[in-house]
Design a protein around this motif. Structure first.
Motif, PDB file in Angstrom:
ATOM      1  N   TRP A 123     -30.942   8.860  11.551  1.00 13.01           N
ATOM      2  CA  TRP A 123     -30.805   9.171  10.804  1.00 13.01           C
ATOM      3  C   TRP A 123     -31.046   9.257   9.389  1.00 13.01           C
ATOM      4  N   SER A 124     -29.641   8.462   9.860  1.00 11.67           N
ATOM      5  CA  SER A 124     -28.984   6.940   8.821  1.00 11.67           C
ATOM      6  C   SER A 124     -29.299   6.144   8.429  1.00 11.67           C
ATOM      7  N   PHE A 125     -30.419   5.459   8.607  1.00 10.54           N
ATOM      8  CA  PHE A 125     -31.965   4.934   8.125  1.00 10.54           C
ATOM      9  C   PHE A 125     -32.492   5.034   7.788  1.00 10.54           C
ATOM     10  N   LEU A 126     -32.855   6.330   8.014  1.00  7.38           N
ATOM     11  CA  LEU A 126     -34.089   6.586   7.572  1.00  7.38           C
ATOM     12  C   LEU A 126     -33.859   7.404   5.766  1.00  7.38           C
ATOM     13  N   LYS A 127     -32.278   7.490   5.376  1.00  6.66           N
ATOM     14  CA  LYS A 127     -31.756   8.420   4.690  1.00  6.66           C
ATOM     15  C   LYS A 127     -32.340   7.075   3.791  1.00  6.66           C
ATOM     16  N   ARG A 128     -31.317   6.258   4.013  1.00  3.40           N
ATOM     17  CA  ARG A 128     -30.912   4.757   3.539  1.00  3.40           C
ATOM     18  C   ARG A 128     -32.378   4.503   2.751  1.00  3.40           C
ATOM     19  N   ARG A 129     -33.732   4.346   3.435  1.00  2.26           N
ATOM     20  CA  ARG A 129     -34.484   3.863   3.138  1.00  2.26           C
ATOM     21  C   ARG A 129     -35.139   4.750   2.081  1.00  2.26           C
ATOM     22  N   ALA A 131     -33.665   6.846  -0.249  1.00  3.10           N
ATOM     23  CA  ALA A 131     -32.776   7.037  -0.922  1.00  3.10           C
ATOM     24  C   ALA A 131     -33.227   5.497  -1.806  1.00  3.10           C
ATOM     25  N   ARG A 132     -33.698   4.790  -1.390  1.00  5.85           N
ATOM     26  CA  ARG A 132     -33.616   3.594  -2.148  1.00  5.85           C
ATOM     27  C   ARG A 132     -35.507   3.333  -2.696  1.00  5.85           C
ATOM     28  N   ILE A 133     -36.561   3.645  -1.093  1.00 10.40           N
ATOM     29  CA  ILE A 133     -37.617   4.137  -1.954  1.00 10.40           C
ATOM     30  C   ILE A 133     -38.356   4.590  -3.107  1.00 10.40           C
ATOM     31  N   VAL A 134     -37.773   6.392  -2.691  1.00  9.69           N
ATOM     32  CA  VAL A 134     -38.078   7.733  -3.116  1.00  9.69           C
ATOM     33  C   VAL A 134     -37.874   7.522  -5.041  1.00  9.69           C
ATOM     34  N   PRO A 135     -37.284   7.502  -5.181  1.00  9.27           N
ATOM     35  CA  PRO A 135     -36.000   7.677  -6.843  1.00  9.27           C
ATOM     36  C   PRO A 135     -37.285   6.649  -7.597  1.00  9.27           C
ATOM     37  N   LEU A 136     -37.551   5.726  -7.713  1.00  9.18           N
ATOM     38  CA  LEU A 136     -38.046   4.493  -8.199  1.00  9.18           C
ATOM     39  C   LEU A 136     -40.504   4.907  -8.392  1.00  9.18           C
ATOM     40  N   TYR A 137     -40.208   5.115  -7.283  1.00  3.25           N
ATOM     41  CA  TYR A 137     -41.311   5.043  -6.494  1.00  3.25           C
ATOM     42  C   TYR A 137     -42.467   6.392  -7.502  1.00  3.25           C
ATOM     43  N   ARG A 168     -31.805  -1.993 -12.809  1.00  2.68           N
ATOM     44  CA  ARG A 168     -29.930  -1.439 -13.312  1.00  2.68           C
ATOM     45  C   ARG A 168     -29.922  -0.038 -13.532  1.00  2.68           C
ATOM     46  N   CYS A 169     -30.497   0.756 -14.842  1.00  2.00           N
ATOM     47  CA  CYS A 169     -30.633   1.480 -15.798  1.00  2.00           C
ATOM     48  C   CYS A 169     -30.872   2.217 -15.019  1.00  2.00           C
ATOM     49  N   PHE A 170     -32.158   2.405 -13.484  1.00  2.00           N
ATOM     50  CA  PHE A 170     -33.014   3.465 -13.578  1.00  2.00           C
ATOM     51  C   PHE A 170     -32.124   3.666 -11.410  1.00  2.00           C
ATOM     52  N   GLU A 171     -33.063   2.636 -11.414  1.00  2.00           N
ATOM     53  CA  GLU A 171     -33.853   2.545  -9.858  1.00  2.00           C
ATOM     54  C   GLU A 171     -31.511   2.295  -8.837  1.00  2.00           C
ATOM     55  N   ARG A 172     -30.949   1.555  -9.641  1.00  2.00           N
ATOM     56  CA  ARG A 172     -30.162   1.576  -8.755  1.00  2.00           C
ATOM     57  C   ARG A 172     -29.213   2.937  -9.165  1.00  2.00           C
ATOM     58  N   PRO A 173     -29.386   3.113  -9.955  1.00  7.74           N
ATOM     59  CA  PRO A 173     -28.024   4.588 -10.468  1.00  7.74           C
ATOM     60  C   PRO A 173     -28.733   5.666  -9.214  1.00  7.74           C
ATOM     61  N   ARG A 228     -28.480   5.468  -6.040  1.00  3.79           N
ATOM     62  CA  ARG A 228     -26.456   5.772  -4.953  1.00  3.79           C
ATOM     63  C   ARG A 228     -26.214   7.307  -5.578  1.00  3.79           C
ATOM     64  N   LEU A 229     -27.309   8.279  -6.524  1.00  5.84           N
ATOM     65  CA  LEU A 229     -27.209   9.640  -6.442  1.00  5.84           C
ATOM     66  C   LEU A 229     -27.701  10.275  -5.178  1.00  5.84           C
ATOM     67  N   LEU A 230     -28.881   9.708  -5.256  1.00 11.08           N
ATOM     68  CA  LEU A 230     -29.430  10.481  -3.594  1.00 11.08           C
ATOM     69  C   LEU A 230     -29.145   9.919  -2.444  1.00 11.08           C
ATOM     70  N   ARG A 231     -28.580   8.720  -2.247  1.00 12.16           N
ATOM     71  CA  ARG A 231     -27.777   8.271  -1.141  1.00 12.16           C
ATOM     72  C   ARG A 231     -26.360   9.442  -0.944  1.00 12.16           C
ATOM     73  N   ARG A 232     -25.904   9.798  -1.900  1.00 15.72           N
ATOM     74  CA  ARG A 232     -24.245  11.050  -1.739  1.00 15.72           C
ATOM     75  C   ARG A 232     -25.039  12.086  -1.668  1.00 15.72           C
ATOM     76  N   TRP A 233     -26.030  12.615  -2.209  1.00  6.93           N
ATOM     77  CA  TRP A 233     -26.757  14.141  -1.807  1.00  6.93           C
ATOM     78  C   TRP A 233     -27.174  13.916  -0.775  1.00  6.93           C
ATOM     79  N   LEU A 234     -28.202  13.304   0.006  1.00  3.52           N
ATOM     80  CA  LEU A 234     -27.949  13.139   1.330  1.00  3.52           C
ATOM     81  C   LEU A 234     -27.426  13.059   2.363  1.00  3.52           C
ATOM     82  N   GLY A 235     -25.950  12.427   1.663  1.00  7.74           N
ATOM     83  CA  GLY A 235     -25.020  12.548   2.497  1.00  7.74           C
ATOM     84  C   GLY A 235     -24.673  10.937   3.804  1.00  7.74           C
ATOM     85  N   GLY A 236     -25.312   9.912   2.450  1.00  9.65           N
ATOM     86  CA  GLY A 236     -25.325   9.001   3.164  1.00  9.65           C
ATOM     87  C   GLY A 236     -24.968   8.112   2.632  1.00  9.65           C
TER      88      GLY A 236
END
Length: 366
Positions: free
Chosen positions: A93-99, A101-107, A350-355, A358-366
């Motif tokens: 679950w930790s792995f999936l939350k990280r992925r 958070a990495r893939i969803v916002p920008l896509y 720098r202005c969208f994907e990375r922030p 990080r925001l989604l990871r904090r929200w997901l608790g990952g």
């Protein structure tokens, strides 16, 4: 917000500190750039046509092999960056939350932008308006038939992410198993999907999509990660030779009829990707690359996901600007479009994907 499992947090912290391999980042940058070169050329032909000029596209390399490189790199990175999660409680679950958070916002952002532009200027869709079901399938990474009759999402570049999400789910499920079974299980499921479709297909969707040979490139990347963990290192001339062999295979593949689909693509383009990732991943790495070009390419590699998703907007937008301004030079257009795509990607990262990540990871608790 749910608090992370305290027994898992130390391993997540070490996971965060896994140092990037700069040569892999450079390879990611080149892979994304290859896809952009593939997509810019049809628009350059339109620019040339409006100026009454001739334009001959360059296929010295099979540019879409950038996708094959991405898939092998993805298989490698998932193992390399998750090595502290193997065999740990809650790791899947930790792995999936990280992925996610990495893939969803920008896509999701790029899909939404594409839909907004398409509804405002329907001509850019090049097809009928998508149905609600097709839109939902796109956001959920679920393979579905588009209005053009192809198995791809509304924002067509997302077809690769549908494969990536399959791999992430399988990898997360594999992390529920004892550590020694994780990678064999993931590889076996991928092989079974491909074997079932090849021997008994065509299978119904989504299995017909998931069962394409290209998914085996994820397994190839995992294999390279295992070799690196076991101590394989390529030094000096041998590393250069392996990388040169990968480029040579790509050059041959560009001239081979039928080398751009199915098993042929995996053997030629996937084989070249394997050699290139092997050379990039199993060399001697400095903590900080000394050469400025390497540092610059590594920075673009950080933004390679953004470059992959944003470049069609830059390419099409700049084409319209140049045509309206009467600057109908295909060479100038290609240079500006590719340079603009890289600049837009770095800014977007720098202005969208990375922030957002990080925001989604904090929200997901990952």
């Amino acid at each position: 917000m749910a608090e992370p499992d305290p027994q898992l947090r130390p391993f997540e912290d070490r996971h965060d500190r896994v140092q990037p391999i700069h040569s892999i980042q450079v390879l990611r940058a080149l892979a994304a750039f290859m896809v952009a070169v593939h997509h810019v050329q049809p628009d350059a032909a339109i620019v040339a046509m409006h100026a009454g000029l001739s334009f001959t596209r360059s296929d010295v390399l099979p540019w879409m092999a950038g996708v094959d490189i991405f898939f092998v790199v993805s298989g490698f990175i998932m193992v390399h960056a998750s090595q502290d999660l193997f065999g740990r409680r809650g790791a899947g679950w930790s792995f999936l939350k990280r992925r996610l958070a990495r893939i969803v916002p920008l896509y999701w952002a790029m899909t939404t932008l594409f839909l907004l532009v398409g509804f405002a200027v329907p001509a850019v869709l090049n097809s009928g308006a998508p149905s609600l079901g097709q839109v939902l399938a796109s956001y959920l990474f679920w393979p579905a038939v588009s209005t053009q009759g192809l198995v791809q999402p509304v924002y067509s570049l997302g077809w690769t992410l549908n494969y990536e999400m399959l791999f992430y789910v399988l990898f997360a499920a594999g992390l529920l198993l004892p550590a020694r079974w994780t990678l064999p299980a993931v590889g076996l499921v991928l092989a079974l999907l491909v074997g079932a479709d090849s021997l008994h297909g065509p299978l119904p969707l989504p299995f017909a999509f998931w069962g394409q040979p290209i998914v085996l490139e994820f397994a190839a990347g995992m294999g390279i990660a295992v070799l690196r963990r076991k101590g394989l290192r390529l030094h000096g001339a041998l590393r250069v030779a392996v990388a040169a062999a990968g480029v040579a295979v790509l050059l041959v593949a560009a001239q081979m009829p039928g080398a751009d689909g199915g098993w042929s693509a995996v053997l030629w383009r996937g084989g070249a990707a394997l050699l290139l990732v092997l050379a990039a991943a199993c060399g001697r790495e400095r903590a900080v690359p000394a050469a400025l070009p390497v540092r610059a390419l590594a920075a673009v590699g950080d933004a390679s996901y953004a470059l992959y998703l944003v470049h069609p907007f830059v390419i099409r937008g700049l084409r319209e600007v140049m045509l309206r301004a009467g600057l109908a030079s295909p060479v100038l257009y290609i240079a500006l479009a590719l340079g603009g795509a890289v600049l837009a990607a770095v800014l977007l990262y720098r202005c969208f994907e990375r922030p957002a990540t990080r925001l989604l990871r904090r929200w997901l608790g990952g």
